[in-house]
Design a protein around this motif. Structure first.
Motif, PDB file in Angstrom:
ATOM      1  N   SER A 195     -72.851 -50.220  55.662  1.00 45.44           N
ATOM      2  CA  SER A 195     -71.461 -50.346  56.113  1.00 45.44           C
ATOM      3  C   SER A 195     -70.569 -50.811  54.964  1.00 45.44           C
ATOM      4  O   SER A 195     -70.927 -51.726  54.223  1.00 45.44           O
ATOM      5  CB  SER A 195     -71.388 -51.350  57.266  1.00 45.44           C
TER       6      SER A 195
ATOM      7  N   GLN B 280     -62.099 -34.764  55.124  1.00 48.02           N
ATOM      8  CA  GLN B 280     -61.229 -33.609  55.281  1.00 48.02           C
ATOM      9  C   GLN B 280     -60.335 -33.541  54.050  1.00 48.02           C
ATOM     10  O   GLN B 280     -60.553 -34.247  53.074  1.00 48.02           O
ATOM     11  CB  GLN B 280     -60.381 -33.751  56.555  1.00 48.02           C
ATOM     12  N   SER B 281     -59.325 -32.713  54.110  1.00 46.05           N
ATOM     13  CA  SER B 281     -58.426 -32.582  52.972  1.00 46.05           C
ATOM     14  C   SER B 281     -57.301 -33.611  53.023  1.00 46.05           C
ATOM     15  O   SER B 281     -56.340 -33.511  52.290  1.00 46.05           O
ATOM     16  CB  SER B 281     -57.826 -31.176  52.953  1.00 46.05           C
ATOM     17  N   TYR B 282     -57.441 -34.589  53.889  1.00 45.57           N
ATOM     18  CA  TYR B 282     -56.440 -35.633  53.975  1.00 45.57           C
ATOM     19  C   TYR B 282     -57.160 -36.949  54.199  1.00 45.57           C
ATOM     20  O   TYR B 282     -58.318 -36.997  54.597  1.00 45.57           O
ATOM     21  CB  TYR B 282     -55.481 -35.377  55.134  1.00 45.57           C
ATOM     22  N   GLY B 283     -56.448 -38.035  53.955  1.00 40.38           N
ATOM     23  CA  GLY B 283     -57.037 -39.344  54.163  1.00 40.38           C
ATOM     24  C   GLY B 283     -56.868 -39.813  55.584  1.00 40.38           C
ATOM     25  O   GLY B 283     -56.303 -39.126  56.427  1.00 40.38           O
ATOM     26  N   GLY B 284     -57.371 -40.980  55.834  1.00 40.41           N
ATOM     27  CA  GLY B 284     -57.264 -41.524  57.169  1.00 40.41           C
ATOM     28  C   GLY B 284     -57.170 -43.030  57.141  1.00 40.41           C
ATOM     29  O   GLY B 284     -57.411 -43.665  56.121  1.00 40.41           O
ATOM     30  N   VAL B 285     -56.805 -43.568  58.257  1.00 43.71           N
ATOM     31  CA  VAL B 285     -56.623 -45.006  58.377  1.00 43.71           C
ATOM     32  C   VAL B 285     -57.420 -45.496  59.575  1.00 43.71           C
ATOM     33  O   VAL B 285     -57.374 -44.888  60.644  1.00 43.71           O
ATOM     34  CB  VAL B 285     -55.135 -45.361  58.565  1.00 43.71           C
TER      35      VAL B 285
ATOM     36  N   THR C 244     -63.117 -49.355  58.235  1.00 40.72           N
ATOM     37  CA  THR C 244     -62.754 -48.192  57.422  1.00 40.72           C
ATOM     38  C   THR C 244     -63.384 -46.958  58.043  1.00 40.72           C
ATOM     39  O   THR C 244     -64.375 -47.057  58.768  1.00 40.72           O
ATOM     40  CB  THR C 244     -63.266 -48.313  55.971  1.00 40.72           C
ATOM     41  N   SER C 245     -62.812 -45.813  57.733  1.00 38.60           N
ATOM     42  CA  SER C 245     -63.374 -44.560  58.215  1.00 38.60           C
ATOM     43  C   SER C 245     -63.202 -43.484  57.159  1.00 38.60           C
ATOM     44  O   SER C 245     -62.313 -43.560  56.319  1.00 38.60           O
ATOM     45  CB  SER C 245     -62.692 -44.116  59.511  1.00 38.60           C
ATOM     46  N   SER C 246     -64.054 -42.500  57.214  1.00 39.56           N
ATOM     47  CA  SER C 246     -64.001 -41.387  56.278  1.00 39.56           C
ATOM     48  C   SER C 246     -63.890 -40.088  57.046  1.00 39.56           C
ATOM     49  O   SER C 246     -64.721 -39.798  57.904  1.00 39.56           O
ATOM     50  CB  SER C 246     -65.277 -41.347  55.413  1.00 39.56           C
ATOM     51  N   ALA C 247     -62.841 -39.334  56.738  1.00 36.98           N
ATOM     52  CA  ALA C 247     -62.629 -38.078  57.442  1.00 36.98           C
ATOM     53  C   ALA C 247     -63.373 -36.921  56.787  1.00 36.98           C
ATOM     54  O   ALA C 247     -63.767 -35.979  57.448  1.00 36.98           O
ATOM     55  CB  ALA C 247     -61.144 -37.755  57.507  1.00 36.98           C
TER      56      ALA C 247
ATOM     57  N   TRP D 277     -56.293 -42.646  49.276  1.00 36.85           N
ATOM     58  CA  TRP D 277     -55.318 -41.705  49.808  1.00 36.85           C
ATOM     59  C   TRP D 277     -53.965 -42.398  49.924  1.00 36.85           C
ATOM     60  O   TRP D 277     -53.882 -43.613  50.082  1.00 36.85           O
ATOM     61  CB  TRP D 277     -55.746 -41.234  51.192  1.00 36.85           C
TER      62      TRP D 277
ATOM     63  N   PHE E  30     -63.363 -39.527  63.292  1.00 33.07           N
ATOM     64  CA  PHE E  30     -63.712 -39.344  61.893  1.00 33.07           C
ATOM     65  C   PHE E  30     -65.223 -39.256  61.767  1.00 33.07           C
ATOM     66  O   PHE E  30     -65.960 -39.744  62.609  1.00 33.07           O
ATOM     67  CB  PHE E  30     -63.189 -40.505  61.047  1.00 33.07           C
TER      68      PHE E  30
ATOM     69  N   ARG F  67     -67.374 -40.653  59.617  1.00 32.50           N
ATOM     70  CA  ARG F  67     -68.140 -41.858  59.301  1.00 32.50           C
ATOM     71  C   ARG F  67     -67.252 -43.076  59.514  1.00 32.50           C
ATOM     72  O   ARG F  67     -66.110 -43.103  59.061  1.00 32.50           O
ATOM     73  CB  ARG F  67     -68.614 -41.786  57.842  1.00 32.50           C
TER      74      ARG F  67
ATOM     75  N   GLN G 284     -60.882 -44.817  51.195  1.00 33.84           N
ATOM     76  CA  GLN G 284     -62.011 -44.306  51.965  1.00 33.84           C
ATOM     77  C   GLN G 284     -63.287 -44.312  51.139  1.00 33.84           C
ATOM     78  O   GLN G 284     -63.279 -43.922  49.977  1.00 33.84           O
ATOM     79  CB  GLN G 284     -61.746 -42.870  52.414  1.00 33.84           C
TER      80      GLN G 284
ATOM     81  N   ASN H  45     -66.972 -47.548  59.803  1.00 32.34           N
ATOM     82  CA  ASN H  45     -67.571 -48.829  59.458  1.00 32.34           C
ATOM     83  C   ASN H  45     -66.700 -49.963  59.976  1.00 32.34           C
ATOM     84  O   ASN H  45     -65.471 -49.865  59.968  1.00 32.34           O
ATOM     85  CB  ASN H  45     -67.686 -48.998  57.933  1.00 32.34           C
TER      86      ASN H  45
ATOM     87  N   THR I 143     -48.177 -38.826  52.967  1.00 30.55           N
ATOM     88  CA  THR I 143     -48.492 -37.884  54.032  1.00 30.55           C
ATOM     89  C   THR I 143     -48.890 -36.521  53.496  1.00 30.55           C
ATOM     90  O   THR I 143     -49.066 -35.584  54.251  1.00 30.55           O
ATOM     91  CB  THR I 143     -47.273 -37.700  54.955  1.00 30.55           C
TER      92      THR I 143
ATOM     93  N   ASN J 282     -54.080 -39.538  58.178  1.00 32.46           N
ATOM     94  CA  ASN J 282     -53.030 -39.948  57.265  1.00 32.46           C
ATOM     95  C   ASN J 282     -51.868 -38.953  57.250  1.00 32.46           C
ATOM     96  O   ASN J 282     -50.721 -39.319  57.069  1.00 32.46           O
ATOM     97  CB  ASN J 282     -53.608 -40.095  55.859  1.00 32.46           C
ATOM     98  N   ASN J 283     -52.158 -37.679  57.464  1.00 30.72           N
ATOM     99  CA  ASN J 283     -51.114 -36.666  57.317  1.00 30.72           C
ATOM    100  C   ASN J 283     -50.316 -36.440  58.598  1.00 30.72           C
ATOM    101  O   ASN J 283     -49.291 -35.796  58.590  1.00 30.72           O
ATOM    102  CB  ASN J 283     -51.718 -35.333  56.867  1.00 30.72           C
TER     103      ASN J 283
END
Lengths: 138, 129
Positions: A83, B84-89, B79-82, A116, B117, B119, A102, B121, A119, B109-110
């Motif tokens: 984690s 994808q071609s964009y980030g995330g929160v 935290t999380s991991s998408a 990141w 998502f 993954r 991330q 944590n 937007t 994020n977009n």
């Protein structure tokens, strides 16, 4: 009376990797080793060569592209299911929006991170990037 | 045979490094989890003090504890991991946390849309009951 235990290594008796501590409230116990962070870092990712200001169990930081970097462990993790908690700060860079750092690739010897922002689906250099890693060491 | 040591300070044998045991006990994470969600259903990977994961809708999770905290005022990070071609929160859902459930949600994020998502944590520090 204060007491000090001077040791270089703690081991469980029944199982070397299992030392139990009692909860603050006294009604639960937990494994000491599992609650201790196995690695952490505070990195400056807004310089020509990314650098860790301070870290634990991290041997190196390597930039792949803007905001995209790898933290390599000194002692590897036991598996890739650990984690990670992260944070970052753009430090009020004009026109940018804070988003998230991330953890994108979990390897036993390292993990990859991407900062990141905004937007537009882009990553960029950030002033401060932090992470804490919980899990099992090999 | 089990044994118990009661002490105030841990130090290395050379005495050059030491830590008050209150930092060991209070500074240790009391809950952490790593889980995947690539199919719409959370799948536990590794954890400490987690009994189960509640899927409270797309991108919303409750991490249920085996041993509860003394209250809902513990410190939580996620935290999380998408991938994808964009980030995330990933956002700690402070308003809905309880002593036995850490809640958080993940959003893109977009578009700011709450979504699953790949993954995820979470970690928490505080006092166990």
């Amino acid at each position: 009376m204060a007491s000090i235990l001077k040791v270089d290594e703690l081991r469980g008796i029944v199982s070397a990797g299992d030392i139990t501590v009692t909860s603050e409230g006294g009604s639960a116990t937990m494994q000491l080793q599992q609650g201790v962070a196995k690695a952490w870092f505070n990195a400056n990712c807004n310089v020509a060569t990314y650098v860790n200001r301070d870290s634990f169990n991290i041997s190196s930081i390597t930039e792949s592209s803007n905001g995209d970097f790898r933290e390599t462990y000194t002692n590897s993790m036991n598996n890739t299911d650990y984690s990670v908690a992260t944070s970052y700060d753009l430090h009020n860079i004009s026109g940018a929006y804070n988003s998230s750092l991330q953890a994108e690739e979990f390897l036993t010897a390292s993990a990859d991170y991407r900062a990141w922002y905004g937007t537009g689906g882009a990553s960029r250099d950030v002033d401060i990037a932090c992470g804490q890693i919980m899990g099992d060491l090999a | 045979m089990a044994s118990e040591l009661r002490l105030t300070t841990l130090a290395n044998n050379a005495g050059t490094e030491s830590v008050d045991t209150t930092y060991v006990i209070n500074g240790s994470a009391k809950l952490w989890t790593s889980f995947a969600n690539t199919s719409g259903t959370p799948s536990a990977l590794q954890s400490l003090n987690q009994s189960s994961i509640t899927d409270s809708g797309s991108g919303h999770y409750g991490i249920n504890t085996t041993n509860a905290f003394t209250n809902n005022e513990y410190s939580a990070q996620c935290t999380s991991s998408a991938e994808q071609s964009y980030g995330g929160v990933a956002v700690v859902d402070l308003g809905n946390m309880t002593s036995s459930q850490l809640r958080f949600y993940t959003c893109e994020n977009n578009a700011s849309a709450v979504n699953d998502f790949d993954r995820n944590n979470a970690q928490a520090h505080g006092d166990l009951a």
